[in-house]
Scaffold this motif. Structure first.
Motif, PDB file in Angstrom:
ATOM      1  N   VAL A  68       0.867  -1.174   0.000  1.00 49.16           N
ATOM      2  CA  VAL A  68       0.000   0.000   0.000  1.00 49.16           C
ATOM      3  C   VAL A  68       0.904   1.224   0.000  1.00 49.16           C
ATOM      4  N   THR A  69       0.640   2.143  -0.921  1.00 46.90           N
ATOM      5  CA  THR A  69       1.404   3.390  -0.964  1.00 46.90           C
ATOM      6  C   THR A  69       0.444   4.567  -0.887  1.00 46.90           C
ATOM      7  N   GLY A  70       0.925   5.626  -0.282  1.00 46.63           N
ATOM      8  CA  GLY A  70       0.125   6.841  -0.184  1.00 46.63           C
ATOM      9  C   GLY A  70       1.023   8.057  -0.272  1.00 46.63           C
ATOM     10  N   THR A  71       0.533   9.097  -0.947  1.00 46.55           N
ATOM     11  CA  THR A  71       1.285  10.338  -1.108  1.00 46.55           C
ATOM     12  C   THR A  71       0.360  11.522  -0.843  1.00 46.55           C
ATOM     13  N   ALA A  72       0.901  12.524  -0.156  1.00 58.57           N
ATOM     14  CA  ALA A  72       0.140  13.740   0.131  1.00 58.57           C
ATOM     15  C   ALA A  72       1.096  14.921   0.177  1.00 58.57           C
ATOM     16  N   VAL A  73       0.557  16.102  -0.086  1.00 59.31           N
ATOM     17  CA  VAL A  73       1.325  17.334   0.079  1.00 59.31           C
ATOM     18  C   VAL A  73       0.844  17.987   1.371  1.00 59.31           C
ATOM     19  N   ILE A  74       1.749  18.059   2.338  1.00 59.19           N
ATOM     20  CA  ILE A  74       1.422  18.617   3.648  1.00 59.19           C
ATOM     21  C   ILE A  74       2.416  19.736   3.941  1.00 59.19           C
ATOM     22  N   ASP A  75       1.900  20.936   4.134  1.00 60.18           N
ATOM     23  CA  ASP A  75       2.747  22.109   4.392  1.00 60.18           C
ATOM     24  C   ASP A  75       3.819  22.281   3.322  1.00 60.18           C
ATOM     25  N   LYS A  76       3.408  22.174   2.070  1.00 58.74           N
ATOM     26  CA  LYS A  76       4.291  22.349   0.909  1.00 58.74           C
ATOM     27  C   LYS A  76       5.421  21.320   0.853  1.00 58.74           C
ATOM     28  N   VAL A  81       4.057   7.424   2.168  1.00 54.83           N
ATOM     29  CA  VAL A  81       3.949   6.282   3.070  1.00 54.83           C
ATOM     30  C   VAL A  81       3.923   5.013   2.232  1.00 54.83           C
ATOM     31  N   THR A  82       4.722   4.032   2.617  1.00 53.04           N
ATOM     32  CA  THR A  82       4.688   2.719   1.974  1.00 53.04           C
ATOM     33  C   THR A  82       4.544   1.672   3.063  1.00 53.04           C
ATOM     34  N   ILE A  83       3.567   0.796   2.902  1.00 55.70           N
ATOM     35  CA  ILE A  83       3.345  -0.294   3.850  1.00 55.70           C
ATOM     36  C   ILE A  83       3.486  -1.597   3.072  1.00 55.70           C
TER      37      ILE A  83
END
Length: 125
Positions: A68-76, A81-83
Motif C-alpha cells: 500500500v502506498t500513499g502520497t500527500a502534500v502537507i505544508d508544501k 507512506v509505503t506499507i
C-alpha cells in the motif's frame, strides 16, 4: 475560577496525550482499511498485489503479499507512506534487515529526508 481553569487545562492535556498515543500506532493490518485511513487523511493511496511484489521478489525479498502506498502534500512538503504486507510475521522478520538497509541507504542519499522505518507483525512501513 482557578479550579475551572485547572480542570480545562487537565482535560486538554489528557486529550492531546490520547491523540499523540493514537498517532504512534502502527498502520492498519488490513490493506483496505489502511487505504481508507490514508484517503481520510488527504493521501492519494493505492494497493498493489501483483507488480511491486514481483519486483521485491526479484530483489530477494520473498513472500510479499500486498503493498500500500500513499502520497500527500502537507505544508508544501511531499509526504510518502509505503506499507509492505507479508504473507506472515516470519516473512516480515526475515526481510526486515534487507528493507531496513535499503531505507537507511536511501535516507542518506536524500538531502532533506526524514525516513522512518518500523515493523509490526506481518507489516513493514
Amino acid at each position: 475560577m482557578k479550579k475551572t481553569i485547572k480542570l480545562i487545562a487537565l482535560a486538554l492535556v489528557l486529550t492531546l496525550s490520547v491523540v499523540m498515543l493514537a498517532s504512534c500506532l502502527p498502520p492498519n493490518s488490513n490493506p483496505e482499511k489502511a487505504i481508507e485511513k490514508l484517503k481520510g487523511n488527504d493521501y492519494k493511496a493505492a494497493e498493489d498485489d501483483t507488480v511491486l511484489p514481483l519486483i521485491f521478489a526479484g530483489l530477494g525479498i520473498k513472500d510479499v503479499d500486498t503493498i500500500v502506498t500513499g502520497t500527500a502534500v502537507i505544508d508544501k512538503k511531499i509526504e510518502h507512506v509505503t506499507i509492505i504486507y507479508f504473507e506472515d510475521a516470519d516473512a516480515a522478520k526475515a526481510a526486515w534487515d534487507d528493507v531496513k538497509e535499503y531505507a537507511e541507504k536511501e535516507d542518506k542519499e536524500e538531502e532533506d529526508s526524514d525516513w522512518t522505518i518500523d515493523k509490526f507483525g506481518k507489516m513493514i512501513w
